[in-house]
Design an enzyme around this catalytic site. Structure first.
Site, PDB file in Angstrom:
ATOM      1  N   CYS A  90       0.806  -1.224   0.000  1.00  0.00           N
ATOM      2  CA  CYS A  90       0.000   0.000   0.000  1.00  0.00           C
ATOM      3  C   CYS A  90       0.840   1.276   0.000  1.00  0.00           C
ATOM      4  CB  CYS A  90      -0.938   0.013   1.194  1.00  0.00           C
ATOM      5  SG  CYS A  90      -0.078   0.134   2.780  1.00  0.00           S
ATOM      6  N   GLN A  91       2.162   1.162  -0.019  1.00  0.00           N
ATOM      7  CA  GLN A  91       3.003   2.359   0.107  1.00  0.00           C
ATOM      8  C   GLN A  91       2.665   3.437  -0.915  1.00  0.00           C
ATOM      9  OE1 GLN A  91       4.094  -0.790  -0.043  1.00  0.00           O
ATOM     10  NE2 GLN A  91       5.879  -1.129   1.234  1.00  0.00           N
TER      11      GLN A  91
END
Length: 173
Positions: A90-91
């Protein structure tokens, strides 16, 4: 245990039942397999690249198969499972990051972002469905940021025909 499919009965006795099975992409330390096992679902395989995470999962699930890098897997070569779970990175979706979004070179983007590995998970699902004539997986569970539906959602939906739904929109029948 949770069972799936039609339970055939003959004079009140169960003739056939099928225990639900699970495969976990971007497995981390095995959160989905752990939850599945508590619910009576059998974890069959996982894919994770971080060696320490794999070591934790192997300790808790010694019989589970490990396949490594999601970008190098072919869903047709994996053991078919009823449920595929994935929590793709999800960065690149996070407000704390650069918000590069879901990008993948195979979709014509200039780069593949970490969050763009989502498309590899979708590819694996389609490959398994094709190899099993649409039988597996029966369910997919994607865990990610609460706002993932708003980040390049229209483009993601067009590219994959995969329509993420928030858990609050799902109803058991």
């Amino acid at each position: 245990m949770l069972y799936f499919g039609q339970l055939f009965r003959n004079e009140g006795q169960i003739i056939m039942q099928h225990q639900l099975t699970l495969g976990s992409l971007f497995d981390g330390i095995g959160g989905f397999p752990f939850a599945g096992e508590i619910a009576g679902i059998k974890p069959v395989w996982a894919a994770e690249v971080e060696p320490l995470c794999v070591a934790v999962t192997k300790r808790h699930f010694p019989d589970m198969l490990h396949f490594g890098d999601v970008s190098k897997l072919n869903g047709a070569d994996l053991p078919p499972v009823d449920i595929i779970t994935f929590g793709s990175p999800c960065q690149d979706l996070s407000v704390a990051g650069q918000r590069k979004g879901l990008k993948h070179k195979k979709n014509g983007d200039g780069e593949t972002t970490r969050s763009g590995l989502f498309f590899d998970a979708v590819r694996i699902i389609y490959e398994m469905r094709e190899a099993t004539n649409g039988l597996y997986p029966t369910f997919i569970v994607w865990e990610n940021r609460p706002d993932h539906r708003h980040i390049r959602h229209a483009q993601t939906a067009r590219r994959t025909q995969f329509r993420p739904r928030h858990a609050s929109e799902c109803r058991l029948r």
